[in-house]
Scaffold this motif. Sequence first.
Motif, mmCIF file in Angstrom:
data_model
loop_
_atom_site.group_PDB
_atom_site.id
_atom_site.type_symbol
_atom_site.label_atom_id
_atom_site.label_comp_id
_atom_site.label_asym_id
_atom_site.label_seq_id
_atom_site.Cartn_x
_atom_site.Cartn_y
_atom_site.Cartn_z
ATOM 1 N N SER A 14 0.817 -1.224 0.000
ATOM 2 C CA SER A 14 0.000 0.000 0.000
ATOM 3 C C SER A 14 0.845 1.267 0.000
ATOM 4 N N LYS B 184 -6.788 4.089 4.888
ATOM 5 C CA LYS B 184 -7.605 3.965 3.669
ATOM 6 C C LYS B 184 -8.463 5.199 3.456
ATOM 7 N N LYS C 195 -8.885 5.413 -0.342
ATOM 8 C CA LYS C 195 -8.996 4.033 -0.808
ATOM 9 C C LYS C 195 -10.070 3.250 -0.065
ATOM 10 N N ALA C 196 -11.069 3.960 0.475
ATOM 11 C CA ALA C 196 -12.049 3.271 1.314
ATOM 12 C C ALA C 196 -13.283 2.812 0.535
#
Lengths: 409, 409
Positions: B36, B350, B355-356
């Motif tokens: 990530s 996130k 990125k959620a």
Amino acid sequence: MRDAYLVGAGQSAYGAFPEESYRSLFQTAFEEATESVPNGLEASEIDEAVIGTLGVGGRQLGLSGPAVTEYVGLDGVPCTRVENACAASGFAVRQAVQAVKSGMADVVLAGGFEIMTDMSSDATKYWLGVSGETEWERLSGTTFSGVYAQMASVHMEKYGTTREQLSRVAVKNHANGAKNPHAQLGFECSLEDAQSAPVVADPLNLYHCCPTSDGAACALIVSEDVVDEYTDDPIRVAGVGAGSDTVGLFERDSYTGVPASQRAGETAYEMADLEPGDLDFAEVHDCFAIAELLAYEDLGFCEEGEAGPFIESGATELGGELPVNTSGGLKSKGHPIGATGAGQVVEAYKQLSGKAGDRQVDDPVRGLTHNVGGSGGAAVVHIFEREEHSSSKSSSARGARERESEVSA
Amino acid sequence: MRDAYLVGAGQSAYGAFPEESYRSLFQTAFEEATESVPNGLEASEIDEAVIGTLGVGGRQLGLSGPAVTEYVGLDGVPCTRVENACAASGFAVRQAVQAVKSGMADVVLAGGFEIMTDMSSDATKYWLGVSGETEWERLSGTTFSGVYAQMASVHMEKYGTTREQLSRVAVKNHANGAKNPHAQLGFECSLEDAQSAPVVADPLNLYHCCPTSDGAACALIVSEDVVDEYTDDPIRVAGVGAGSDTVGLFERDSYTGVPASQRAGETAYEMADLEPGDLDFAEVHDCFAIAELLAYEDLGFCEEGEAGPFIESGATELGGELPVNTSGGLKSKGHPIGATGAGQVVEAYKQLSGKAGDRQVDDPVRGLTHNVGGSGGAAVVHIFEREEHSSSKSSSARGARERESEVSA
């Protein structure tokens, strides 16, 4: 980053104390630590606590740090429990140093404790064994004495180390422990005693193994910004180092050294800008006699394979070139798992502040502590230095010592 | 002292995974975390690891940190296990921040894991219970649901909080968890479902209690000196706070607040120079529905006694004024004890890096995570902030928000 200082340390006696609880033992250590601070230190001045323990025999597996700090009146103070098997409170001291250097705390309590003597032999085997590798060692029947016996066997085979040299670790450490009122096995033993003891895990006999113990120990670490409030004779944490490794011995390339100790030592020497020859004493992790010999080599006190002759030379006795385990070590002083690392720092504090009584090293300036978890899955090293000898002075001292040794050579 | 940054985070799915080991779950989390990092991060760049876990169900009680880090190839890297019951890896993240701020490490892995679903109900009761107070709570038969039921009862009596308000915590968190592919109970539940579930410890029913879970989570914390190597969109650890308290609930003056959470929150807000109103989302410790309501009050999201009406207002739903537990929280996402604190940081990462997925909060700048051990024996709070909004900008943002609210009032 700012410097950290050791301003006080204390411990309970180590031994079997059925009338005590883990909390009352911790309180004893805590009180001895706060009372040892030259200018005094109140509990209310503590910003943070870091507590090491293995498992309290299953009594209090979670929040076992806050369980003891609340007992001494620190219930509002952030408290973290750390565990790295037998190196739990060595790592607690390291974390206290990080807390101080981070700027997030000025006064940090690092401590540890364990109660071990009220368990059955089977329970002890379980609660100790679960710090070893589980799948391939513990569940196949390997005990800690068995793991260290493998190391001893290989060292004997490869370097000619003898059973007598192993026994000399016990003789020396018992001689020191007999001078330590806090020691669990505070009596002398002869080489003959140590040689004729019953076998535990061949080649290790009873005198090559430390006892199981109850006990607690605490150290007080403060920042350079406040150290003057607590003492006029500051002891600086000159070096800190840590290393880890595979938990299982069987996974390592060599059985005759502990890579985690080597890494921890190298990091600590580098941070302190010191060499092994600059040390005036050391407390090393002698859970088994072979562990002390391996530490001599891993920490650079002697060359690889030379630990046997090195102990035979008397170099590590009180009065020798580098006294090791003046407290009696784990062998004679005792080994209450979670307390051991902080307990080594107690000895360093006593030696560096001239409070070591009959076992006092002559005017020491620098001492090292070395704490190992399991068979070397983790290790941590600290170097403490009396401040009036700053690192620039130490360089000249080292230079002088090197010149001396050149002259004598 | 130098700043610390969150540059990556990842987790395994939470759930029941009989085909996985604690090590394989940890590996999944570790790989998701390193992958990530926007500009990449190699395992060899990690200076130190801090791992939280409660007890791995007695499999590997000692060296359980190094046991997982060796599995992902970090066997030489210093690794410390920390444990503060259900706050184990929240404190691991805090220790990682200290390690970075101390100057002793530039890149630190903070993680946690637990395996809980392969134990019998009795074993689970033991391995969880030993995180509660032993003498006066566990051994007298008090369970964790029982302890939190006492808190709920007093809150209902004192402030008129209702069972329906407790159930709304479950409805909200399941609605969020249904949008999280990593959630253990990733399905929606209606208010009627949540109201009619069987009682566990009155007034708490099954939907007021989180599940037992297997899982692992990791976060990567780096120093300001190296953050640019890893990301162009840095997320700063703006605030960190911790508190402790008596392990036993029965020893506290009040049952309607968690003093350790209050202290942790106050310290974190002060360090970040922020107020609750500056937050865009929060992950709080909802082991039981009442715990989420207490967190609202302890962390200043609403006034004391007002948590019931506050959840009823919809303020903490996705799309509300302050979305809470967008991940699903412990209730729906799951609660693998040692993983939970680091798992909350995964959600913060996130959300702050956009990125959620379906549960993404609209362009959030600041998020808080809140992790509690036991019934409040320890608590830790982190505040993360996207760096392009520095603290001076945040002050103006706060000013603007205050003005807005004045206008609308």
